[in-house]
Enzyme design. Structure first.
Site, short mmCIF file in Angstrom:
data_model
loop_
_atom_site.label_atom_id
_atom_site.label_comp_id
_atom_site.label_asym_id
_atom_site.label_seq_id
_atom_site.Cartn_x
_atom_site.Cartn_y
_atom_site.Cartn_z
N GLU A 1 -4.64 -8.77 5.06
CA GLU A 1 -4.86 -8.03 6.29
C GLU A 1 -5.92 -6.98 5.99
OE1 GLU A 1 -3.24 -5.02 9.67
OE2 GLU A 1 -2.78 -4.73 7.56
N ASP B 1 -0.26 -6.59 3.56
CA ASP B 1 -0.48 -5.58 4.60
C ASP B 1 -1.44 -4.50 4.10
OD1 ASP B 1 0.41 -4.25 7.14
OD2 ASP B 1 1.09 -2.73 5.72
N ASP C 1 1.60 6.60 0.11
CA ASP C 1 0.88 5.48 -0.53
C ASP C 1 1.30 5.37 -2.00
OD1 ASP C 1 -0.52 5.26 1.85
OD2 ASP C 1 -2.45 4.97 0.84
N TYR D 1 -6.78 -0.66 1.16
CA TYR D 1 -6.61 0.76 0.85
C TYR D 1 -5.86 1.03 -0.45
CZ TYR D 1 -7.13 0.19 5.90
OH TYR D 1 -7.54 -0.21 7.15
N LEU D 2 -5.61 -0.01 -1.26
CA LEU D 2 -4.75 0.21 -2.44
C LEU D 2 -5.25 1.37 -3.30
CD1 LEU D 2 -3.82 -3.38 -3.72
CD2 LEU D 2 -2.69 -1.95 -2.02
N ASN E 1 0.84 -1.20 0.00
CA ASN E 1 0.00 0.00 0.00
C ASN E 1 0.88 1.25 0.00
OD1 ASN E 1 -2.63 1.48 0.53
ND2 ASN E 1 -1.40 2.13 2.29
#
Ligand code: BGC
Length: 555
Positions: free
Chosen positions: A251, A209, A179, A213-214, A110
């Site tokens: 996750e 991980d 990010d 939120y990518l 991410n």
């Protein structure tokens, strides 16, 4: 021949696994510099084998400024010099494989560290160029306003100003962790390169991980977006086509409905953590009532064939209270973190044993649930001996102190001077390393460690725990949680008394009339099942694992 070609992974190995989560720096220091390293970890594999775990999940060990304990990666292709060399990692991996153990490493995709060459290049590159587009930039800090701040005790915005590029960049976690921009095809390609590197070395599974939120998109909360799932399908297809037997573990700290989406239709991740179940195990214990567990499991959809939940009691982060109501969060905080210093973001930065006031009965109860509920159990290093925490340390370092091996110098973790340790050893009673350590428990038939070893062995003998279905029974007495694990040719009835008083339950087991109940853990003498209600009694916080057998079988 590479490790990859030599090592055979049994079908569905990850469903039969018992995972041990450990940070290299925390386990064993071989060179006396005060920091654990790969040779140290390798030298302790016998201990892990005797514990009975068969999978090791390693926290990030890559080059990094270590401002987020290695989740801020500055080079994906090497080992941080603190922990040894890439060759030391390879030696560790081969030694684990020789013992039939699997290794999970972190794929943190991410974000990177702001020290990563990709970011250093991006901030100097022309706006709109491919190099610049590795990250998410903006001339203002007011885009994506619907996205929450995760590290709310440290950060006030998900945008940070970069004076070099005279622009804001996007970050979900610390501001030093920009990010990656998943809209960029070059980012995708670069990530495949990283994944191939570690899978080619022979790593068995990758923990993805912070995976929800990518992608980020205006007008959304930026979590679980369809584009993010699309990325996962691509990664999975690549892993299946190139490697076959490797595993992706998501996750995704999400409600069951959203967490289950990370399995896709069996075409995204093989495994995903069941975050909402975790705090409810503690809530059920606090209420002395099974309802919190039953309710969340009822909200948990079926998962695709071959998929598996990863379940846990504690990990390296704060005990997250994101997946509970505000009321439940307050109750959890009041009960388990009355000292406000133990609270962090939306969670509790304590270890398992202190959470339950070092009460052996409650420790055993939680651990036996962990080992018998549906999913693959994940143990956090040190919890097997009931290690304590140190809330005088900053952030999540409270639960990341050195492993306590014996009562000697630095708890046997390192030969360094105590002030050179990466973090101090826990030295305050009742969790003082002089009292709480592996050596003291190893030869003690009554220790927590000995008990847990036996429980892990019992679990490992019954494939139904990792592979079978789960069905909750609802006897009138709600202090007791009861479930049937069925599959692989066996049926195991689990009972757990969540209350501090002795309880009894009456169960309708007439469907198994004529079968025997065989105690898997203890020596209870049990009746043959018949048409009548079956009455069973449990001591305070006690658990029973009862195999339902056609014949009175061996344990
Ligand atoms: C990890 C944390 C880390 C964060 C940012 C999390 O999901 O578990 O330890 O700080 O990702 O990388």
């Amino acid at each position: 021949m590479s490790t990859r070609e030599q090592f055979q992974r049994p079908h569905l190995w990850y469903r039969d696994a018992v995972i041990y989560e450990v940070h290299v720096r925390a386990f064993a220091d071989s060179n006396g510099d005060g920091i654990g390293d790969f040779p140290g970890l390798t030298s302790r594999l016998d201990y892990l084998q005797q514990l009975g775990i068969n999978t090791i999940w390693l926290l990030p060990f890559y080059p990094s400024p270590l401002l987020d304990d290695g989740y801020d990666i500055s080079d994906y292709y090497d080992v941080h010099p603190n922990y040894g060399t890439l060759d030391d990692f390879k030696t560790f991996l081969s030694a684990a494989h020789e013992r039939g153990m699997f290794v999970i490493t972190e794929l943190v995709i991410n974000h990177t560290s702001d020290q990563h060459p990709w970011f250093q290049r991006a901030r100097r590159a022309a706006p709109g160029s491919a190099e610049r587009d590795f990250y998410v930039w903006s001339s203002t800090d007011d885009r994506f306003q619907d996205v929450r701040i995760i590290f709310q005790d440290t950060e006030t915005s998900n945008w940070a100003w970069d004076s070099e590029s005279e622009s804001y960049y996007w970050h979900r976690f610390f501001s030093h962790q920009p990010d990656l921009n998943w809209e960029s095809p070059l980012v995708r390609e670069a990530v495949i390169g990283v994944l191939d590197f570690w899978l080619d070395l022979g790593v068995d599974a990758l923990r993805l991980d912070a995976i929800p939120y990518l992608h980020v998109q205006e007008g959304t909360n930026g979590e679980n977006l369809p584009q993010t799932h699309e990325e996962l399908r691509r990664l999975r297809a690549h892993v299946d086509a190139s490697y076959g037997d490797r595993v992706l573990l998501a996750e995704a700290n999400q409600w069951p409905q959203d967490a289950v989406a990370y399995f896709g239709d069996g075409d995204e991740c093989h495994m995903s953590y069941h975050f909402p179940l975790m705090p409810r195990l503690y809530l059920a214990l606090e209420h002395g009532n099974r309802l919190p567990i039953i309710e969340i499991m009822e909200q948990t959809p079926e998962i695709p064939a071959g998929a598996q939940w990863a379940i846990f009691l504690r990990n390296h982060d704060e005990l997250t209270l994101e997946m509970v109501t505000e009321e439940e969060r307050d109750l959890m905080w009041d009960t388990y973190a009355p000292d406000h210093r133990a609270r962090l973001n939306l969670g509790i930065r304590r270890r398992l044993a202190p959470l339950v006031e070092n009460d052996r009965r409650r420790l055993e109860l939680l651990m036996s649930l962990l080992l018998s509920l549906a999913g693959t159990p994940v143990l956090y290093y040190g919890d097997e001996i009931g290690m304590g925490d140190d809330i005088s340390l900053a952030d999540r370092d409270s639960v990341r102190t050195p492993m306590q091996w014996n009562s000697g110098h630095n708890a046997g973790f390192s030969k360094a001077a105590p002030q050179s340790l990466y973090l101090p050893v826990v030295a305050d009673p009742p969790f003082d390393y002089k009292m709480v350590n592996v050596e003291a428990q190893e030869d003690d038939p009554h220790s927590l460690l000995t008990w847990l070893k036996q429980m892990i062995r019992r679990r490992s003998r019954h494939l139904v725990f990792g592979r079978g279905s789960i069905r909750f029974l609802e006897p009138a007495n709600t202090h007791v949680l009861v479930y049937l694990r069925e599959g692989e040719g066996e049926t195991i009835l689990v009972l757990a008394n969540l209350s501090e008083q002795a309880q009894s339950v009456e169960l309708d087991l007439s469907a198994f009339s004529g079968f025997h109940l065989v105690d898997v853990i203890g020596t209870a003498r049990l009746p043959v099942i018949d048409e009548r209600l079956c009455s069973l009694s449990l001591d305070p916080y006690a658990t029973l694992w009862l195999s339902i057998d056609a014949n009175q079988g061996d344990k």
